[in-house]
Design a protein around this motif. Structure first.
Motif, short mmCIF file in Angstrom:
data_model
loop_
_atom_site.label_atom_id
_atom_site.label_comp_id
_atom_site.label_asym_id
_atom_site.label_seq_id
_atom_site.Cartn_x
_atom_site.Cartn_y
_atom_site.Cartn_z
N GLU A 199 0.94 -1.24 -0.14
CA GLU A 199 0.10 0.05 -0.03
C GLU A 199 0.78 1.23 -0.06
O GLU A 199 0.45 2.08 0.02
N LYS B 19 -3.41 5.53 -6.20
CA LYS B 19 -4.20 4.34 -5.73
C LYS B 19 -5.74 4.50 -6.68
O LYS B 19 -6.08 5.94 -6.45
N PHE C 138 -9.64 4.15 -7.79
CA PHE C 138 -11.02 3.47 -7.51
C PHE C 138 -11.76 3.04 -8.45
O PHE C 138 -11.67 3.50 -9.58
N VAL D 267 -11.44 -7.61 0.55
CA VAL D 267 -12.09 -6.38 0.67
C VAL D 267 -11.90 -6.06 2.21
O VAL D 267 -12.29 -6.89 2.99
N GLU E 67 -15.04 0.67 6.38
CA GLU E 67 -15.58 1.35 5.57
C GLU E 67 -15.99 2.91 5.87
O GLU E 67 -16.09 2.98 7.04
N ALA F 29 -17.17 3.58 0.72
CA ALA F 29 -15.94 3.15 0.14
C ALA F 29 -14.97 2.22 1.27
O ALA F 29 -15.56 2.32 2.54
N CYS F 30 -14.45 1.59 0.46
CA CYS F 30 -13.45 0.61 1.35
C CYS F 30 -12.32 0.28 0.64
O CYS F 30 -12.30 0.06 -0.88
N ASN F 31 -11.27 -0.02 1.14
CA ASN F 31 -9.79 -0.41 0.57
C ASN F 31 -10.05 -1.85 0.12
O ASN F 31 -10.70 -2.71 0.96
N VAL G 34 -3.18 -2.34 -3.59
CA VAL G 34 -4.32 -2.12 -2.87
C VAL G 34 -5.17 -0.98 -4.08
O VAL G 34 -4.37 -0.25 -4.60
N GLN H 26 -9.37 1.02 -4.13
CA GLN H 26 -10.40 1.24 -3.38
C GLN H 26 -11.91 0.92 -4.21
O GLN H 26 -11.84 0.96 -5.44
N ARG I 279 -15.83 1.01 -4.34
CA ARG I 279 -17.09 2.32 -3.82
C ARG I 279 -18.36 1.53 -4.15
O ARG I 279 -18.20 0.93 -5.54
#
Length: 130
Positions: free
Chosen positions: A71, A76, A78, A98, A102, A110-112, A120, A122, A124
């Motif tokens: 990471e 990064k 999304f 996942v 959140e 959203a969540c990494n 890594v 993201q 959504r």
């Protein structure tokens, strides 16, 4: 879509086929083009290029099982999915993850996440479709 894509992301892969399969399934993308060293995936909103790491460099790259999270990078990307719960289950089946943390954005959750090589990114999902 005809002509060049308006925007996209390029990801280097140790295992080209595995990583292309991961993103195609998680993000619901179709394969647009393939050569020995690259797979181009496409959705209505994103073009994703999965490019094989050159063999001499790939020989020095170790991807553990499960993959170690990578990471500490400058970029990064999304992408949006229909359901975070579905993406979470599918990522686990495909060797990724996942993460649980959140947060809310305007109209989305959203969540990494991590792909099967540890990269890594993201995810959504619409706030009403978590």
């Amino acid at each position: 879509m005809s002509g060049p894509a308006a925007a996209g992301v390029l990801i280097y892969a140790k295992n080209l086929d595995l990583l292309a399969q991961f993103y195609a399934q998680i993000l619901g993308m179709r394969e647009l083009h393939r050569r020995d060293e690259i797979v181009v995936l496409q959705s209505a909103h994103l073009q994703l290029l999965i490019h094989a790491i050159p063999a001499a460099i790939a020989a020095q790259v170790h991807v553990s099982t499960p993959p170690a999270k990578r990471e500490n990078v400058a970029l990064k990307f999304f992408a949006t999915v229909d359901s975070m719960a579905s993406a979470r289950a599918l990522a686990a089946q495909l060797g990724g993850q996942v993460f649980d943390d959140e947060w809310q954005g305007p109209g989305f959750v959203a969540c990494n996440a991590m792909d099967c090589e540890g990269n890594v990114f993201q995810l959504r999902a619409p706030a009403d479709a978590v």
